[in-house]
Design a protein around this motif. Structure first.
Motif, short mmCIF file in Angstrom:
data_model
loop_
_atom_site.label_atom_id
_atom_site.label_comp_id
_atom_site.label_asym_id
_atom_site.label_seq_id
_atom_site.Cartn_x
_atom_site.Cartn_y
_atom_site.Cartn_z
N GLY A 61 55.25 41.16 23.85
CA GLY A 61 55.39 39.86 24.51
C GLY A 61 54.38 38.82 24.04
N ASP A 62 53.41 39.22 23.26
CA ASP A 62 52.34 38.29 22.89
C ASP A 62 52.19 38.22 21.37
OD1 ASP A 62 50.31 36.54 23.29
OD2 ASP A 62 48.77 38.07 23.57
N ARG A 63 53.30 37.95 20.70
CA ARG A 63 53.26 37.99 19.24
C ARG A 63 52.67 36.72 18.64
NH1 ARG A 63 58.01 39.00 20.64
NH2 ARG A 63 59.04 37.36 19.45
N ASP A 64 51.94 36.92 17.55
CA ASP A 64 51.27 35.80 16.90
C ASP A 64 51.43 35.95 15.38
OD1 ASP A 64 49.64 33.81 16.02
OD2 ASP A 64 47.78 34.63 16.86
N THR A 65 52.15 35.02 14.78
CA THR A 65 52.37 35.13 13.32
C THR A 65 51.24 34.47 12.53
OG1 THR A 65 53.60 33.04 13.22
CG2 THR A 65 54.90 35.03 13.60
N SER A 66 50.27 33.88 13.22
CA SER A 66 49.27 33.10 12.49
C SER A 66 48.24 33.99 11.81
CB SER A 66 48.58 32.12 13.43
OG SER A 66 47.73 32.83 14.29
N THR A 67 47.56 33.40 10.84
CA THR A 67 46.57 34.15 10.08
C THR A 67 45.64 33.16 9.38
OG1 THR A 67 46.32 35.95 8.48
CG2 THR A 67 48.00 34.30 7.97
N LYS A 360 60.44 32.40 12.30
CA LYS A 360 61.21 33.09 13.34
C LYS A 360 61.56 34.52 12.89
CE LYS A 360 64.43 30.54 15.85
NZ LYS A 360 65.79 29.97 15.90
N GLU A 361 61.95 34.63 11.63
CA GLU A 361 62.29 35.97 11.11
C GLU A 361 61.08 36.90 11.15
OE1 GLU A 361 65.82 34.92 7.87
OE2 GLU A 361 63.77 34.97 7.18
N ILE A 362 59.91 36.35 10.83
CA ILE A 362 58.70 37.18 10.87
C ILE A 362 58.43 37.64 12.31
CG2 ILE A 362 56.17 37.14 10.57
CD1 ILE A 362 56.66 35.07 8.28
N SER A 363 58.55 36.70 13.22
CA SER A 363 58.26 37.01 14.63
C SER A 363 59.24 38.05 15.18
CB SER A 363 58.32 35.71 15.44
OG SER A 363 58.13 35.99 16.79
N ILE A 364 60.51 37.90 14.85
CA ILE A 364 61.53 38.85 15.34
C ILE A 364 61.29 40.23 14.72
CG2 ILE A 364 64.00 39.42 15.26
CD1 ILE A 364 64.53 36.38 15.62
N ALA A 365 60.99 40.24 13.41
CA ALA A 365 60.73 41.53 12.77
C ALA A 365 59.52 42.21 13.42
CB ALA A 365 60.49 41.34 11.27
N MET A 366 58.49 41.43 13.72
CA MET A 366 57.30 42.01 14.37
C MET A 366 57.68 42.64 15.71
SD MET A 366 54.54 39.00 13.49
CE MET A 366 53.13 39.65 14.40
#
Ligand SMILES: Cc1cc2nc3c(=O)[nH]c(=O)nc-3n(C[C@H](O)[C@H](O)[C@H](O)COP(=O)(O)O)c2cc1C
Length: 384
Positions: A61-67, A360-366
């Motif tokens: 529930g707390d996904r973060d794609t940033s880096t 969005k694809e990265i977040s969904i895959a995560m």
């Protein structure tokens, strides 16, 4: 997949739209690779071969794609790769590309052989891009460009080392883009004539079409053949690691060495004091027959991943590919053709949409892998 595209979504959609929009020689300049294009094909096919391990019921529930990419905050582990002549694919293309990158919160890299120079990009976008440079025989040109990059506020130099000589890209000769004399010129004119929207928007309204960084040194920048002759004469096949050490002394920002495929070269790069290595075969445009970049990533990451940041480009076509590369040891990836297709197809808005889809694809895959952060993307999520 139908041929009728209401809303482009995938990389393939944008590629198809770019083909409809661009004169043939420009489309093929982006699309093509070296010789038989085996390496270019392998870059994509090998990504598909890696399989991910799905995990469930792990609170995502707390996904973060940033880096952070070379000290710069980024909304996702993606940067736009340097692509020569992007300003011929859309009106002032590098400015539009850099604007989309700013909106998406990712770095944009300006090519040595871009149309818009870094000063134009910086002034229009308000953010200094990463700057890509090749080693040229005339070191004074290099020093002059480094000075300009520093003055424009560029913090990262992407230094390309897989271009001791230019690869053989047959399409550029076949379609008349390079050489061909009068026949070549007529072929280009005809190809432009079949794309009136491009001809008005970019051909007429996108001028000047010269190479912004080389304006003062290329004899006639409006003439592609003259430019090619200049570049061919300036590519320096005598470059060695000593020159990288020299470069390290000249440039005080970060250096990302682009075109490293082998662990021993990666170790030499670390010794030369660079801040990152980019596992890359130039999108299959240089040495045809070399392995895909994704198949080399784990080797390079295990050799130098503790000492330096490791990046990858070549064949990244979706957020799934980004996730695979990060899991295999990349801090981030660069995308080349995909951003130019999106830009050519729909300009800044198209590229902005494309980058949003990628995130969005990265977040969904995560979520479906059961992870929340980039640090959680580890090799054990990839099938052996
Ligand atoms: C049309 C085109 C022009 C390119 N121009 C440059 C360039 O000027 N400098 C450079 O270092 N790499 C250049 N590259 C290589 C890209 O930076 C990158 O390595 C490659 O495109 C990654 O593969 P991909 O297209 O599969 O994402 C170019 C690639 C393409 C497709």
């Amino acid at each position: 997949m139908g041929k009728f595209i209401v809303t482009p979504v995938s990389t393939t959609d944008y590629r198809r739209l770019a083909e409809k929009r661009l004169p043939r020689f420009l489309y093929e300049y982006i699309d093509g690779g070296a010789n038989e294009q085996d390496t270019m094909a392998a870059n994509i096919a090998d990504f598909r071969r890696y399989r991910l391990k799905q995990h469930v019921l792990r609170d995502v529930g707390d996904r973060d794609t940033s880096t952070t990419l070379l000290g710069q905050a980024s909304s996702m582990p993606v940067a736009l790769a340097p692509v020569g002549m992007a300003g011929m694919m859309a009106r002032r293309g590098e400015v539009q590309g850099a604007r989309s990158a700013r909106t998406a919160g990712v770095p944009f890299t300006a090519s040595t052989v871009g149309i818009c120079p870094i000063e134009e990009i910086q002034a229009a976008v308000g953010v200094a891009p990463w700057f890509q440079l090749y080693m040229l025989r005339d070191r004074d040109i290099i020093l002059g460009l480094l000075e300009r990059a520093q003055a424009a506020g560029c913090g990262t130099l992407v230094f390309t080392v897989d271009l001791a000589v230019a690869g053989m890209r047959h399409a550029d000769t076949r379609n008349g883009m390079l050489g061909g004399g009068l026949k070549g010129s007529l072929a280009k004119l005809w190809q432009i004539g079949t794309r009136p929207a491009w001809a008005i928007d970019v051909g007429l309204r996108g001028k000047p079409h010269n190479f912004g960084h080389l304006r003062d040194v290329v004899p006639d920048p409006n003439d592609l053949n003259a430019y090619k002759a200049f570049i061919d004469a300036q590519f320096d096949p005598t470059v060695t690691w000593k020159d990288i050490a020299w470069l390290r002394e000249q440039w005080h920002g970060k250096i990302l060495l682009k075109g490293i495929m082998e662990a021993d070269d990666a170790r030499a790069a670390v010794e030369a004091g660079v801040d990152g290595v980019l596992v890359s075969n130039h999108g299959g445009r240089q040495l045809d027959g070399v392995s895909s970049s994704i198949s080399k990533l784990a080797d390079v990451a295990s050799a130098v991943g503790e000492q330096t940041e490791v990046y990858l480009d070549g064949g990244v076509r979706s957020g799934i590919d980004v996730v695979k590369a990060v899991a295999l040891g990349a801090t981030g990836v660069l995308i080349g053709r995909p951003w130019v297709w999106a830009l050519a197809a729909r300009g800044e808005a198209g590229l902005t949409d494309y980058l949003a889809t990628l995130q969005k694809e990265i977040s969904i895959a995560m979520a479906l892998l059961g992870v929340n952060t980039m640090e959680d993307l580890t090799p054990d999520l990839i099938e052996d």
